[in-house]
Scaffold this active site. Structure first.
Site, PDB file in Angstrom:
ATOM      1  N   TRP A 132       0.796  -1.222   0.000  1.00 58.83           N
ATOM      2  CA  TRP A 132       0.000   0.000   0.000  1.00 58.83           C
ATOM      3  C   TRP A 132       0.829   1.273   0.000  1.00 58.83           C
ATOM      4  CZ3 TRP A 132       2.221   1.957   4.186  1.00 58.83           C
ATOM      5  CH2 TRP A 132       2.777   1.034   5.084  1.00 58.83           C
ATOM      6  N   ASN A 133       2.153   1.189   0.182  1.00 63.23           N
ATOM      7  CA  ASN A 133       2.891   2.445   0.418  1.00 63.23           C
ATOM      8  C   ASN A 133       2.991   3.330  -0.826  1.00 63.23           C
ATOM      9  OD1 ASN A 133       4.663   0.560  -0.641  1.00 63.23           O
ATOM     10  ND2 ASN A 133       6.365   1.078   0.706  1.00 63.23           N
ATOM     11  N   GLY A 212       6.753  -6.247  -0.614  1.00 63.19           N
ATOM     12  CA  GLY A 212       6.209  -6.214   0.741  1.00 63.19           C
ATOM     13  C   GLY A 212       7.248  -6.684   1.730  1.00 63.19           C
ATOM     14  N   SER A 213       6.792  -7.295   2.811  1.00 65.14           N
ATOM     15  CA  SER A 213       7.707  -7.727   3.869  1.00 65.14           C
ATOM     16  C   SER A 213       8.446  -9.005   3.471  1.00 65.14           C
ATOM     17  CB  SER A 213       6.911  -7.975   5.145  1.00 65.14           C
ATOM     18  OG  SER A 213       5.977  -9.017   4.927  1.00 65.14           O
ATOM     19  N   GLU A 234      10.572  -7.951  -4.162  1.00 64.54           N
ATOM     20  CA  GLU A 234      11.095  -6.644  -3.759  1.00 64.54           C
ATOM     21  C   GLU A 234      10.624  -6.436  -2.337  1.00 64.54           C
ATOM     22  OE1 GLU A 234      11.797  -3.472  -2.609  1.00 64.54           O
ATOM     23  OE2 GLU A 234      10.212  -2.568  -3.820  1.00 64.54           O
ATOM     24  N   LEU A 235      11.547  -6.649  -1.376  1.00 64.74           N
ATOM     25  CA  LEU A 235      11.132  -6.727   0.028  1.00 64.74           C
ATOM     26  C   LEU A 235      11.647  -5.520   0.807  1.00 64.74           C
ATOM     27  CD1 LEU A 235      11.729 -10.563   0.319  1.00 64.74           C
ATOM     28  CD2 LEU A 235       9.681  -9.340  -0.416  1.00 64.74           C
ATOM     29  N   CYS A 268      10.470   1.331   1.333  1.00 64.19           N
ATOM     30  CA  CYS A 268      11.498   0.303   1.458  1.00 64.19           C
ATOM     31  C   CYS A 268      12.887   0.910   1.353  1.00 64.19           C
ATOM     32  CB  CYS A 268      11.278  -0.786   0.416  1.00 64.19           C
ATOM     33  SG  CYS A 268      10.959  -0.168  -1.230  1.00 64.19           S
TER      34      CYS A 268
HETATM   35  P1  NDP Z   1       2.920  -7.418   4.019  1.00 57.93           P
HETATM   36  O1  NDP Z   1       4.166  -7.898   3.410  1.00 57.93           O
HETATM   37  O2  NDP Z   1       2.208  -8.334   4.959  1.00 57.93           O
HETATM   38  O3  NDP Z   1       1.887  -6.985   2.882  1.00 57.93           O
HETATM   39  C1  NDP Z   1       2.271  -6.713   1.548  1.00 57.93           C
HETATM   40  C2  NDP Z   1       1.363  -7.466   0.604  1.00 57.93           C
HETATM   41  O4  NDP Z   1       1.599  -8.862   0.777  1.00 57.93           O
HETATM   42  C3  NDP Z   1      -0.121  -7.249   0.882  1.00 57.93           C
HETATM   43  O5  NDP Z   1      -0.817  -7.251  -0.348  1.00 57.93           O
HETATM   44  C4  NDP Z   1      -0.464  -8.453   1.722  1.00 57.93           C
HETATM   45  O6  NDP Z   1      -1.819  -8.760   1.709  1.00 57.93           O
HETATM   46  C5  NDP Z   1       0.365  -9.516   1.056  1.00 57.93           C
HETATM   47  N1  NDP Z   1       0.610 -10.713   1.861  1.00 57.93           N
HETATM   48  C6  NDP Z   1       0.885 -10.808   3.177  1.00 57.93           C
HETATM   49  N2  NDP Z   1       1.050 -12.087   3.533  1.00 57.93           N
HETATM   50  C7  NDP Z   1       0.870 -12.828   2.433  1.00 57.93           C
HETATM   51  C8  NDP Z   1       0.891 -14.231   2.141  1.00 57.93           C
HETATM   52  N3  NDP Z   1       1.135 -15.133   3.092  1.00 57.93           N
HETATM   53  N4  NDP Z   1       0.652 -14.618   0.881  1.00 57.93           N
HETATM   54  C9  NDP Z   1       0.398 -13.733  -0.081  1.00 57.93           C
HETATM   55  N5  NDP Z   1       0.354 -12.413   0.127  1.00 57.93           N
HETATM   56  C10 NDP Z   1       0.591 -11.961   1.356  1.00 57.93           C
HETATM   57  O7  NDP Z   1       3.240  -6.047   4.729  1.00 57.93           O
HETATM   58  P2  NDP Z   1       2.343  -5.164   5.708  1.00 57.93           P
HETATM   59  O8  NDP Z   1       1.517  -4.249   4.918  1.00 57.93           O
HETATM   60  O9  NDP Z   1       1.649  -5.976   6.735  1.00 57.93           O
HETATM   61  O10 NDP Z   1       3.500  -4.356   6.422  1.00 57.93           O
HETATM   62  C11 NDP Z   1       4.317  -5.020   7.382  1.00 57.93           C
HETATM   63  C12 NDP Z   1       5.759  -4.642   7.216  1.00 57.93           C
HETATM   64  O11 NDP Z   1       6.255  -5.083   5.954  1.00 57.93           O
HETATM   65  C13 NDP Z   1       6.031  -3.158   7.204  1.00 57.93           C
HETATM   66  O12 NDP Z   1       6.085  -2.637   8.495  1.00 57.93           O
HETATM   67  C14 NDP Z   1       7.342  -3.110   6.471  1.00 57.93           C
HETATM   68  O13 NDP Z   1       8.384  -3.420   7.356  1.00 57.93           O
HETATM   69  C15 NDP Z   1       7.217  -4.185   5.428  1.00 57.93           C
HETATM   70  N6  NDP Z   1       6.760  -3.659   4.113  1.00 57.93           N
HETATM   71  C16 NDP Z   1       7.672  -3.332   3.164  1.00 57.93           C
HETATM   72  C17 NDP Z   1       7.256  -2.770   1.970  1.00 57.93           C
HETATM   73  C18 NDP Z   1       8.209  -2.395   0.918  1.00 57.93           C
HETATM   74  O14 NDP Z   1       7.966  -1.446   0.165  1.00 57.93           O
HETATM   75  N7  NDP Z   1       9.296  -3.106   0.779  1.00 57.93           N
HETATM   76  C19 NDP Z   1       5.846  -2.497   1.688  1.00 57.93           C
HETATM   77  C20 NDP Z   1       4.964  -2.931   2.732  1.00 57.93           C
HETATM   78  C21 NDP Z   1       5.421  -3.479   3.888  1.00 57.93           C
HETATM   79  P3  NDP Z   1      -2.634  -8.784   3.112  1.00 57.93           P
HETATM   80  O15 NDP Z   1      -2.374  -7.460   3.755  1.00 57.93           O
HETATM   81  O16 NDP Z   1      -4.041  -9.003   2.714  1.00 57.93           O
HETATM   82  O17 NDP Z   1      -2.071  -9.906   3.926  1.00 57.93           O
END
Ligand code: NDP
Length: 460
Positions: A132-133, A212-213, A234-235, A268
């Site tokens: 979402w960022n 994401g994470s 891309e984490l 990130c």
């Molecule tokens: P997440 O990694 O949980 O979410 C990112 C995406 O991954 C969302 O669409 C989420 O969907 C999805 N996702 C989560 N778990 C799964 C899974 N098991 N299988 C498939 N898809 C999945 O990040 P958060 O938004 O919860 O943020 C948590 C932390 O992650 C942050 O504090 C930050 O440290 C890091 N982050 C890093 C980002 C970056 O730009 N590199 C971006 C966002 C987060 P859903 O929410 O429905 O689970």
């Protein structure tokens, strides 16, 4: 259990909208449409696919104000930043349309008798899980080049930006994209792991990408491994910002504030660990505290707001815990540190000094406006601290001696490193990480080729 996905305005904590979740029949229909679209789309000339990206750029610009307002409402970044994001997407689409076809053109290689040709052919339906960022840019960065190459995209966006996800699908539709070229799936969080695993295992899905994470990345990569499919990840990052003794402190402080506060610190590639030569660390700390206490925190819809709310309550809670733990572990809290007493998910600019390896703010990614400052004695210690992390996304080095800074930069482990400028994604340059920041690259020619079958032809 199929339900709705609710979106909360982080500036108020109040519900904005609820979106019905896509059930199994709708997901199957979307997958079938993406697969059918792929078969037709891949055989269109690349020039025609490039025209789609030009049209997407045009529609993004026409709708910029609406899109920016929606982004701000859903995830809370200041409106000016949201407008910048929409324009960045539009200009990147125009760039891919112009420069992408050359990156995907056939290459003839001299490899002995006969003709040897290397081609970049699309793979199929790409499943994309996005955060979402940067709710538009994270998608466009992957989807622009991937769709140009002839793939189609199934997007599982973060639930809190469901409106933006559907608006982006509509941008593609309005731009003339055939049905199925880019489809947004609305999936409630409890169902996300199962739906993702099923899609990755489905023979009609060719590859997966996630931003994401590292936790979510590891899950998706494991499923991709089970299915023997390509993944691009891309984490997160915990980028070091290394200030050498001869740095221009005005420049360093200005960029430290700018880099750490963009998107309320939820990016990130934000600098997160500030490693500063011990001879200037006091000065740097005081200047950072002064600069951050001047920052205008407030409603992201108001012009002039520099720092809006964090995107979700749990992000705020995590950040507050990380700061409290780091203080318990011996760091000094110089400003900020606790959520603001107002509705919404506001966290003030925060400075921690005396941060050491092993402390939470050093070890974990802090997703918010927290500056963790660690002094170093010499270049060797600076490099060791910079590399003392499980992440490896970006890094910066600040010094008036560019050659010396370049030499330090070469010793830091990361996917990108900048001297005297912040790390930023640029469509002309590869973007991605090493270590737990992921693998694969987005953007530039290598990014355009990530979701292609790099195919060898030999015509004797
Ligand atoms: P997440 O990694 O949980 O979410 C990112 C995406 O991954 C969302 O669409 C989420 O969907 C999805 N996702 C989560 N778990 C799964 C899974 N098991 N299988 C498939 N898809 C999945 O990040 P958060 O938004 O919860 O943020 C948590 C932390 O992650 C942050 O504090 C930050 O440290 C890091 N982050 C890093 C980002 C970056 O730009 N590199 C971006 C966002 C987060 P859903 O929410 O429905 O689970």
């Amino acid at each position: 259990e199929w339900s709705t996905v609710t979106v909360v305005d982080p500036a108020t904590g109040e519900e904005l909208a609820a979106y019905p979740e896509h059930g199994p029949a709708e997901i199957e229909a979307a997958l079938a449409a993406a697969d059918a679209a792929f078969r037709a789309w891949r055989s269109r000339p690349v020039a025609e696919r490039a025209q789609l990206l030009d049209a997407v750029a045009r529609v993004l610009r026409e709708r910029a104000d609406n899109l920016a307002r929606r982004i701000t409402a859903e995830m809370g970044k200041p409106l000016a930043e949201a407008r910048f994001e929409v324009e960045k997407c539009a200009s990147a689409c125009a760039y891919f349309a112009e420069a992408g076809p050359a990156a995907l053109a056939d290459e003839t290689i001299d490899a002995g008798p006969g003709r040897s040709i290397v081609t970049y052919e699309p793979l199929g339906v790409i499943f994309a899980v996005m955060p979402w960022n940067f709710p538009l840019w994270q998608v466009i960065r992957f989807a622009g080049p991937a769709i140009l190459a002839g793939n189609t995209a199934l997007l599982k966006h973060a639930p809190n930006v469901s409106g933006t996800a559907l608006a982006l699908e509509d941008v593609f539709r309005a731009a003339g994209a055939p049905a199925g070229v880019l489809t947004s799936l609305i999936v409630a969080p409890p169902n996300v792991p199962r739906v993702s695993a099923d899609l990755i295992a489905d023979p009609r899905v060719a590859a997966v990408t996630l931003t994401g994470s590292d936790r979510a990345g590891a899950f998706v990569a494991a499923e991709a491994g089970r299915a023997l499919k390509k993944s691009v990840l891309e984490l997160g990052g915990s980028d070091p910002f290394v200030v050498l003794a001869d740095a221009d402190l005005d420049v360093a402080v200005h960029n430290a504030v700018k880099g750490r506060l963009m998107c309320a610190g939820q990016t990130c590639i934000a600098p997160k660990r500030f490693l500063v030569d011990a001879t200037i660390v006091r000065e740097f700390e005081c200047r950072m505290v002064d600069a951050l206490e001047m920052v205008r925190v407030g409603d992201p819809r108001e012009e002039g707001t520099q720092l809006g709310p964090l995107a979700r309550l749990d992000i705020l809670e995590t950040l507050e815990r990380q700061v409290a733990e780091t203080v318990e572990q011996g760091a000094v809290l110089r400003t900020g540190g606790r959520r603001l007493d107002r509705p919404g998910y506001y966290f003030p600019p925060t400075v921690l000094t005396g941060v050491r390896p092993g402390m939470t703010a050093f070890t974990d990614e802090t997703f918010g406006p927290v500056v963790a400052i660690t002094p170093f004695a010499d270049e060797d210690e600076a490099v060791a601290l910079a590399n003392d992390t499980r992440y490896g996304l970006g890094a910066t080095v600040w010094s008036t001696d560019t050659e010396r800074a370049h030499a330090v930069a070469r010793r830091i482990e990361s996917g990108a490193v900048s001297v005297n400028t912040l790390v930023a994604s640029d469509p002309r340059l590869p973007f991605g990480g090493i270590k737990r920041s992921g693998y694969g690259r987005e953007l530039a020619a290598v990014g355009a080729r990530e979701f292609t079958n790099i195919r060898t032809y030999k015509l004797a």
